[in-house]
Write a protein that holds these residues in place. Structure first.
Motif: not given
Lengths: 294, 258
Positions: B7-9, B11, B34, B72, B74-78
């Motif tokens: 998973a990507t934490k 980016e 992650e 960005i 994650q997990p909320d794509n902020t």
């Protein structure tokens, strides 16, 4: 060998230069002490000025000086510290802050009589505060404001940037960083600056004369505490007053030698007060810095 | 291969950064996986610390700095760099450990509790529990439990750095940034910090800047090699060190320049 001679010569020149300064002060102080010490007794501190030199005392003067200092500190400390914090921690660097900075530094060098004139027009007449303790306190507060601001800024500037970054990195706001780090770590330097400013203010004569302090006062300002509600009173703020240096000035202008001795005694007390304040500053700095290392 | 399973934490997407007119980062795009350790390596002045400090918006503290592009989370794509995002909210989620240990001139306890106090935690018990937990997590508890209320600067350099790690851990960060955390420490203290990082990655994502290639090889799962503000190569650490794709990377890791 010639180079080493230069060293010896300069060391001698340096010692002589230092001695001129130290001995001059010491001579003045000893001279004053010899003249004044015989006059220093309990009665001298608890008596009003009098036409008879041996009856005269400095009660109204030291009470006046103390009250004026209270007012000065009340206004100069919060204003000066807040300005210093704002300039160091909040203000973005721009030509406006540069201009303010230059002005504050220059204000510290303005002759105190100019502050007296400003205060006479502004506080005494414009605001109608009269020739009161409040006017005098505000005037001296203006006078030492630059000293407090500069001391605050220098104390804040000596805090390493990594401490600020450490605080911000944990999600702190500017105010939290100021409240938990900047203020506690700079308090020693700020207090020293405040006390040195106050020590300067307590000896100021010119601006106080300009706003019209009386030279002969045989009463005390109204007491700040009362027996009947609301128990506190601020009438003393509007009271006429005198201060230590003015009392001295008044006595030195009298022809009788006995009054000169009174002036010397008052001068001794004043110098002692100033030295005590400076001593307090050094002690506080030592105490507060003991627990702070980077 | 391994990359796709993780998973990507966070980016970075075409991230550029400017100190005034000077462009310090040039269109960097790379993921931070992650619960892995990602190392940033490269010669002095290559922009690795600048890049790291974008992640918690440290550059916002100083005037004249400008970001371009996105990071960005994650997990909320902020997008951490978006104008609408308050840097304080970013720093609430992302912790940082600095190059030189920078404990506050307060007690050991207060150092670790500070992040909780900043967040308005009032319950004394909650603070005490979290402080103890964080000190355990930073492998420091046994050494300091008898002197929690003594000044932090009485600790050794290595202990101070672990205290700074505990301070960052106390607030449960999602991503932990390390800016050359061992460059001011002796080899033994360095080893203990590296070991600690290995344990920590089970629960927190780590991004570390290091000037020490051996350290990157030892502690990291992924490595990014940067040069003059550009990302030259990013990959699984073992592959990048054994078989770099680019000549430039190979020259650097084999010590032909640095």
């Amino acid at each position: 060998m010639h180079r080493k001679h230069q060293d010896v010569v300069f060391a001698l020149v340096g010692i002589v230069a230092l001695m001129v300064a130290v001995l001059t002060f010491l001579t003045l102080f000893v001279n004053m002490a010899v003249d004044g010490l015989p006059r220093l007794d309990w009665h001298f501190f608890t008596s009003f000025p009098s036409r008879r030199a041996t009856q005269a005392g400095i009660l109204s003067a030291w009470v006046g000086s103390t009250l004026v200092m209270l007012v000065t500190a009340f206004f100069a400390v919060p204003l000066g510290v807040a300005s210093g914090i704002y300039l160091e921690e909040y203000a973005r660097k721009s030509w406006v802050t540069d201009l303010i900075e230059i002005n504050i530094t220059n204000l510290a060098g303005v002759p105190s009589i100019v502050y007296g004139l400003l205060a006479l027009g502004l506080f005494v007449y414009q605001f109608g505060l009269g020739q009161s303790i409040l006017s005098a306190g505000l005037t001296l507060a203006l006078l030492i404001l630059p000293v407090v601001i500069v001391a605050t800024r220098e104390a804040i500037r000596s805090i390493p940037q990594v401490i600020r970054e450490g605080s911000y990195a944990l999600g702190a706001t500017r105010w939290q960083t100021v409240r938990y780090h900047i203020l506690p770590y700079s308090s020693a330097g700020i207090l020293t600056g405040i006390i040195i400013g106050m020590a300067r203010a307590i000896g100021e004569t010119a601006p106080i004369i300009t706003i019209g302090a009386l030279t002969f006062i045989a009463f005390l300002p109204p007491a700040p505490l009362k027996a009947e509600p609301p128990f506190v009173s601020f009438d003393w703020l509007m009271s006429p007053f005198t201060v230590m240096p003015i009392q001295m000035f008044n006595w030195t202008s009298r022809p009788e030698a006995a009054f000169q001795d009174n002036a010397a005694a008052a001068g001794f007390v004043l110098v002692f007060m100033t030295l005590a304040m400076n001593g307090l500053a050094i002690w506080l700095r030592y105490r507060l810095r003991r627990n702070i290392k980077w | 291969m391994m990359e796709q399973l993780l998973a990507t934490k966070a980016e970075a997407r075409s991230l550029s950064f400017y100190y005034g007119d000077f462009q310090a980062l040039k269109g960097i795009s790379m993921p931070v996986h992650e619960r892995q350790v990602t190392a940033l390596i490269g010669p002095s002045g290559c922009g690795k610390s600048t890049f790291l400090r974008c992640f918690n918006r440290m550059h916002d503290l100083y005037p004249g700095n400008r970001y371009d592009g996105q990071i960005i989370l994650q997990p909320d794509n902020t997008d951490l760099l978006a104008r609408s995002i308050d840097p304080i909210d970013v720093r609430m989620r992302i912790g940082m450990v600095f190059q030189k240990p920078n404990p506050f001139p307060k007690t050991v306890f207060e150092n670790v509790a500070y992040g909780l106090r900043v967040r308005g935690e009032r319950s004394r018990r909650a603070v005490e529990e979290k402080v103890e937990q964080a000190l355990h997590d930073a492998a420091l508890w046994d050494e300091v439990k008898e002197r929690l209320h003594q000044p932090a600067y009485n600790l050794s350099g290595g202990q101070q750095q672990r205290l700074c790690i505990a301070r960052a851990l106390a607030t449960d960060p999602e991503l932990l940034l390390f800016d050359e955390p061992t460059s001011a420490l002796d080899p033994i203290a360095t080893a203990s910090i590296e070991e600690l990082m290995h344990d920590l990655k089970k629960r927190v994502t780590i991004l570390i800047v290091t000037h020490n290639m051996q350290q990157a090889a030892r502690v990291s799962d992924f490595t990014a090699y940067m040069y003059l503000g550009e990302l030259v190569e990013f990959g699984v650490t073992d592959e990048l060190f054994i078989k770099p794709q680019k000549k430039q990377t190979e020259d650097y890791i084999t010590g032909r320049f640095g």
